[in-house]
Scaffold this motif. Sequence first.
Motif, short mmCIF file in Angstrom:
data_model
loop_
_atom_site.label_atom_id
_atom_site.label_comp_id
_atom_site.label_asym_id
_atom_site.label_seq_id
_atom_site.Cartn_x
_atom_site.Cartn_y
_atom_site.Cartn_z
N PHE A 144 64.92 59.74 28.22
CA PHE A 144 64.55 58.67 27.31
C PHE A 144 64.31 59.25 25.93
O PHE A 144 63.66 60.29 25.78
N ALA A 145 64.81 58.56 24.92
CA ALA A 145 64.64 59.02 23.54
C ALA A 145 63.21 58.78 23.06
O ALA A 145 62.73 59.46 22.17
N ARG A 146 62.55 57.82 23.68
CA ARG A 146 61.17 57.51 23.31
C ARG A 146 60.49 56.88 24.52
O ARG A 146 61.16 56.46 25.46
N PRO A 147 59.17 56.79 24.50
CA PRO A 147 58.48 56.14 25.62
C PRO A 147 58.93 54.70 25.79
O PRO A 147 59.26 54.02 24.82
#
Length: 158
Positions: A144-147
Amino acid sequence: RYSPTGCNDHRLRFVVVKTPGMMEKFRARLRRKLEMLAKSGILRLFLPGIERYLSEPESDPVFRGAPHMIVALTPKNAPCADVDPVIALAQFEIYAATFGIGCCWCGFAVHAMRFFPSMRKLLDMPHGYKVGYVLLFGYPATHFARPALPPRVPVSSV
């Protein structure tokens, strides 16, 4: 080794399941036990809906396909036997993330090992120790690039 412990009791032990073959032994043994309990009807009382997973031959509802597992063992008479393994495995999880390794806390495996002595025998546990907690780990299939959740709201000071 350097994880903080209650009362400075550094008797924690760890068993690392390093090979997918050994993980497969755990999967197969636990699956047989769960299927036996499902047929008897007992499992439905504790885990409603587990039969859904067991009906799928490729499902792995406990270990979720993880290639490795670390089991924290604690002496039965340790002053902080419930919290020491959790502290140590939390540190393991944070350190593993720095190498791109994903972890999954596996409470069901803890209960299975406590309930079925044959699961503990696979660990070759030292006498006088009990399973504290279990962490599954391996390289994740998804990144995942971010949460996935929105950022947390800062806590206001009082």
